[in-house]
Design a protein around this motif. Structure first.
Motif, short mmCIF file in Angstrom:
data_model
loop_
_atom_site.label_atom_id
_atom_site.label_comp_id
_atom_site.label_asym_id
_atom_site.label_seq_id
_atom_site.Cartn_x
_atom_site.Cartn_y
_atom_site.Cartn_z
N GLY A 4 0.78 -1.23 0.00
CA GLY A 4 0.00 0.00 0.00
C GLY A 4 0.81 1.27 0.00
O GLY A 4 0.25 2.36 0.09
N ASN A 53 -8.96 7.27 7.36
CA ASN A 53 -9.96 6.52 6.60
C ASN A 53 -9.90 5.06 7.03
O ASN A 53 -9.10 4.68 7.88
CB ASN A 53 -9.72 6.67 5.09
CG ASN A 53 -8.31 6.31 4.68
OD1 ASN A 53 -7.82 5.21 4.97
ND2 ASN A 53 -7.60 7.22 4.01
N ARG A 96 -8.75 2.53 5.75
CA ARG A 96 -7.49 1.80 5.51
C ARG A 96 -6.46 2.06 6.61
O ARG A 96 -5.38 1.48 6.60
CB ARG A 96 -6.92 2.17 4.13
CG ARG A 96 -7.78 1.73 2.97
CD ARG A 96 -7.15 2.07 1.63
NE ARG A 96 -7.00 3.50 1.45
CZ ARG A 96 -7.96 4.31 1.02
NH1 ARG A 96 -9.16 3.83 0.76
NH2 ARG A 96 -7.77 5.61 0.86
N GLU A 97 -6.78 2.97 7.54
CA GLU A 97 -5.85 3.34 8.60
C GLU A 97 -6.50 3.06 9.95
O GLU A 97 -6.87 3.96 10.70
CB GLU A 97 -5.43 4.80 8.47
CG GLU A 97 -4.73 5.07 7.14
CD GLU A 97 -4.36 6.53 6.91
OE1 GLU A 97 -3.58 6.79 5.98
OE2 GLU A 97 -4.87 7.42 7.64
N THR A 98 -6.63 1.78 10.26
CA THR A 98 -7.34 1.36 11.47
C THR A 98 -6.40 1.24 12.66
O THR A 98 -5.18 1.19 12.52
CB THR A 98 -8.01 0.00 11.23
OG1 THR A 98 -7.02 -0.97 10.86
CG2 THR A 98 -9.05 0.08 10.11
N TRP A 145 -10.59 4.34 13.49
CA TRP A 145 -11.29 3.59 12.46
C TRP A 145 -11.09 2.10 12.75
O TRP A 145 -10.03 1.68 13.17
CB TRP A 145 -10.74 3.92 11.08
CG TRP A 145 -10.89 5.37 10.70
CD1 TRP A 145 -10.11 6.41 11.13
CD2 TRP A 145 -11.85 5.93 9.82
NE1 TRP A 145 -10.54 7.58 10.57
CE2 TRP A 145 -11.61 7.32 9.76
CE3 TRP A 145 -12.90 5.39 9.07
CZ2 TRP A 145 -12.38 8.17 8.98
CZ3 TRP A 145 -13.66 6.24 8.28
CH2 TRP A 145 -13.41 7.62 8.25
N ARG A 167 -12.39 -2.03 11.35
CA ARG A 167 -13.15 -2.96 10.52
C ARG A 167 -13.44 -4.19 11.36
O ARG A 167 -12.52 -4.81 11.90
CB ARG A 167 -12.35 -3.36 9.27
CG ARG A 167 -13.05 -4.42 8.40
CD ARG A 167 -12.16 -4.86 7.26
NE ARG A 167 -12.72 -6.04 6.60
CZ ARG A 167 -13.34 -6.03 5.43
NH1 ARG A 167 -13.49 -4.88 4.78
NH2 ARG A 167 -13.81 -7.13 4.90
N GLU A 181 -16.31 2.95 -4.68
CA GLU A 181 -15.70 2.29 -3.53
C GLU A 181 -15.09 0.97 -3.99
O GLU A 181 -15.54 0.37 -4.97
CB GLU A 181 -16.75 2.03 -2.46
CG GLU A 181 -17.19 3.29 -1.77
CD GLU A 181 -16.02 3.95 -1.04
OE1 GLU A 181 -15.56 3.43 -0.03
OE2 GLU A 181 -15.58 5.01 -1.52
N GLU A 182 -14.11 0.49 -3.23
CA GLU A 182 -13.37 -0.68 -3.69
C GLU A 182 -14.20 -1.95 -3.72
O GLU A 182 -13.84 -2.91 -4.37
CB GLU A 182 -12.13 -0.90 -2.81
CG GLU A 182 -12.44 -1.22 -1.37
CD GLU A 182 -12.48 0.01 -0.51
OE1 GLU A 182 -12.35 -0.12 0.72
OE2 GLU A 182 -12.66 1.12 -1.05
#
Length: 417
Positions: free
Chosen positions: A172, A219, A221-223, A251, A253, A385-386
């Motif tokens: 990434g 976001n 992607r930055e948990t 953040w 998931r 969105e992905e």
């Protein structure tokens, strides 16, 4: 040489614009957009509270060219707080705030020492016996090994190297200023303060090679926890490297296993998972969550059909748990179980649908038919969105498009919707 402490931070991304948040109803946009400043305030407060000897910022202080002068004025004010307490700041420009990116500048207090982008530069703190070496990025995409030109360690000093890099590569992250640990070790420095990789990591302890991670997650992607590291030095030896959490919101998931679940039970599973996430991951901070449903269940298609309704239900659950718990998105990755044996009017057609995603000829026809449509609507729909079908189609993943579509269609044929 006695003992002292210093702070190492990177990837602050002050005033990052955070595009696309408006798509997620209910997220407190102003709180999220102001989070990078709030986290940076926490960094400055920590530096003053711990009476650190100096602060290192290893690249990407800014997210790009300033949208307005307020960004620079805010940073100058923060630096003034440190200057009044005699705390120097060593600042290196990375790919987001390279010399060629920033079109404006303002006078900074005398304690701010920006590394040159033309060649490696060394700053000395003679009273501490510290030498800090680094080179800023001249352009956003630096592909050469900058370390090769860094000077060797200064004898009888504590040597700190500052570099914005992904080393030999990190998922990434673009491979800027590529190098490896032996390259760093060859310089004889005592500590390498790295930036660019947004996950906190101690790569090596001989010498210490450290990524502090970014200061504030921006976001999904930055948990997880974000912040800086506090380093203690005694007699030219690193005695401790302590991660310090400075973020103001987080953040996360969460994965919810829906195997064999019925619709009535899915919301109960989600409620339990959200409560656990707030307790275990929030650490008293607001939490923004992506809920990912997975597993194998006959309701796979129903979950996709009811996506909007389900998200509203999950948002209501989150609000009932805590006013500081918000939902970024609900994604269903639940798959249908193998078709049951026995008579079923839709079974043969359902099996055809299940196998369609592996039909290369059908995928080629889909691409031919749908690509002109995607081009015509792309500008009006905004960024995909992905995990959306349009994103999969634009990426050419036609097998996934068919697979996702078939899940919902098959559920209706088999009567589980």
């Amino acid at each position: 040489m006695g003992s002292f402490r210093f702070l190492h931070a990177a990837d602050v991304h002050l005033d990052s614009p955070l595009h696309g948040l408006g798509r997620y109803e209910g997220i407190p946009l102003e709180d999220v957009r102001g989070a990078t400043r709030a986290a940076f305030d926490n960094l400055i407060d920590l530096a003053l509270r711990e009476h650190v000897a100096f602060l290192v910022i290893a690249g990407d202080l800014y997210d790009g060219d300033w949208k307005h002068m307020g960004t620079g004025l805010y940073f100058a004010h923060a630096m003034g707080r440190l200057d009044r307490e005699g705390i120097p700041v060593f600042l290196l420009a990375g790919n987001h705030d390279a010399a060629s990116v920033l079109s404006r500048q303002i006078p900074w207090p005398a304690n701010v020492r920006l590394f040159s982008s033309h060649q490696p530069q060394t700053h000395l703190l003679e009273d501490l016996g510290v030498a800090v070496h680094g080179q800023s990025f001249a352009t956003p995409a630096v592909t050469e090994n900058l370390v090769a030109k860094y000077p060797d360690a200064i004898p009888h000093a504590f040597n700190v190297g500052v570099l914005h890099t992904a080393l030999s590569g990190a998922p990434g992250h673009a491979p800027y200023a590529p190098c490896d640990v032996p390259d760093l070790r060859a310089k004889g420095y005592d500590y390498w303060a790295l930036g660019h990789v947004h996950a906190q990591q101690i790569v090596s302890t001989e010498p210490h090679v450290v990524f502090p991670g970014n200061l504030q997650g921006r976001n999904i992607r930055e948990t997880g926890p974000k912040g800086a590291v506090l380093i203690e030095v005694a007699d030219r030896q690193v005695t401790s490297v302590v991660p310090v959490e400075l973020d103001v919101l987080r953040w996360s998931r969460i994965e919810v296993d829906c195997t064999d679940a019925h619709m009535d039970g899915v919301t109960d599973l989600i409620r339990s998972a959200l409560g656990a996430a707030l307790s275990n991951e929030g650490a008293g901070r607001p939490l923004i969550v992506r809920v990912a449903l997975n597993g194998s269940s006959a309701i796979a298609g129903t979950l996709k059909d009811r996506a909007a309704e389900l998200r509203d239900e999950v948002c209501a659950i989150a609000t009932s748990i805590s006013p500081d718990l918000w939902i970024e998105k609900v994604v269903s990755e639940v798959i249908s179980p193998p078709a049951a044996q026995g008579p079923n009017a839709g079974l043969d057609f359902a099996e055809i649908i299940d196998e369609a995603h592996s039909d290369l000829e059908l995928m080629a026809e889909l691409k031919t038919e749908l690509e002109p449509f995607l081009v015509s609507v792309r500008s009006s729909l905004g960024a995909p969105e992905e995990d959306e079908l349009r994103a999969l189609a634009e990426a050419g993943s036609w097998d996934r498009v068919l697979e996702e579509s078939a899940t919902a269609l098959r559920s209706r044929l088999m009567g589980d919707a």
